[in-house]
Design an enzyme around this catalytic site. Structure first.
Site, short mmCIF file in Angstrom:
data_model
loop_
_atom_site.label_atom_id
_atom_site.label_comp_id
_atom_site.label_asym_id
_atom_site.label_seq_id
_atom_site.Cartn_x
_atom_site.Cartn_y
_atom_site.Cartn_z
N TYR A 150 79.22 106.37 22.10
CA TYR A 150 79.82 105.09 21.70
C TYR A 150 78.73 104.08 21.34
CZ TYR A 150 82.64 100.80 22.12
OH TYR A 150 83.26 99.59 21.88
N ILE A 183 85.72 92.36 26.35
CA ILE A 183 86.91 91.62 25.96
C ILE A 183 88.11 92.27 26.64
CG2 ILE A 183 88.26 90.77 23.97
CD1 ILE A 183 85.27 89.88 23.94
#
Ligand code: NAP
Length: 242
Positions: A150, A183
């Site tokens: 990632y 987030i």
């Protein structure tokens, strides 16, 4: 040419992407909401914003990106902004990560690269105008244990931004990344509680960000910032300064 500005947001049905769709619709764009599996959420969001269209595709499959482009051609003769937001985070440490998982991660990045290539050719290079906004991540800069593919993908996203901005020299097309920190979305909700607590401890603003706080920067890059290209804007509560 259509009067209204048009934007496409990939992964637009959920999380940060949905916030970007709302932000761009509020700024007067007709928005194409791309989705893969969240068709119901995409349809609800389209009803909410009132004007726009849906673009289904698994971006990991090149033929589905081609099909998306055919649909897009049928919907609009202009594209002012592309937000490459779709992403997947596969979490496992180096020894547990399987080749197929690595390939899944890589194929989503390849999909964003290919979609950008096609959108440039069909719309933006013809008009010498447009905004490409890539959603990368703080982990592409800091690294993160348990997220090597990632982090690699997100670092590559920023390399795409910087390289493409240079390649488009003199063409009036601006390319930038927005790199969120942590987030509050489905993606972070999946993290174990102790991992979330550890993350919070390292954020100077002492909280996770909201999708809308990323979307407002995307909205700025889609409509303003006329002297900004090839850069990464960090939206992370002070976690990392860039
Ligand atoms: P999310 O709600 O899980 O969104 C991910 C989106 O990507 C979904 O809408 C999903 O579409 C789409 N997607 C995944 N694989 C796809 C594929 N193969 N083809 C097409 N679409 C695919 O999570 P999010 O937090 O809003 O993430 C949005 C972006 O922000 C991602 O690029 C993520 O890496 C980045 N980001 C998030 C954070 C965070 O803290 N949340 C931090 C840094 C960066 P469907 O649901 O329709 O399948």
């Amino acid at each position: 040419m259509d009067e209204k500005r048009v934007a496409v947001v990939t992964g637009g049905a959920t999380g940060i992407g949905a916030a970007c769709v709302r932000e761009l619709a509020a700024k007067g764009f007709r928005v194409g909401i791309h989705y893969r599996s969240s068709g119901d959420a995409a349809a609800r969001l389209l009803t909410e914003i009132g004007e726009g269209f849906l673009l289904p595709a698994d971006l990991a499959a090149i033929d589905q990106v081609d099909a998306l482009m055919e649909r897009l051609k049928g919907e609009t003769d202009r594209l002012d902004a592309l937000v490459n937001n779709a992403g997947v985070s596969i979490d496992a440490d180096m020894q547990r990560m399987r080749i197929e998982q690595f390939e899944t991660q890589r194929s989503v990045l390849r999909g964003a690269w290919y979609l950008t290539k096609r959108v440039l050719r069909l719309f933006m290079l013809r008009e010498n105008r447009g905004r490409i906004i890539n959603i990368s991540s703080v982990v592409g800069h800091t690294g993160n244990a348990g997220q090597i593919p990632y982090a690699m993908e997100k670092a590559a996203m920023d390399a795409l931004t910087k390289s493409l901005a240079r390649e488009l020299r003199g063409r009036g097309i601006l390319v930038n990344s927005v790199a969120p920190g942590f987030i509050a979305t489905e993606m972070t909700a999946r993290l174990p509680g102790e991992v979330q607590a550890g993350i919070l401890a390292g954020i100077p603003l002492g909280r996770m960000g909201r999708p809308e706080e990323v979307a407002e920067v995307v909205g700025f890059l889609a409509t303003a910032g006329s002297y900004i290209t090839g850069t990464v804007i960090h939206v992370n509560g002070g976690l990392y300064g860039g």
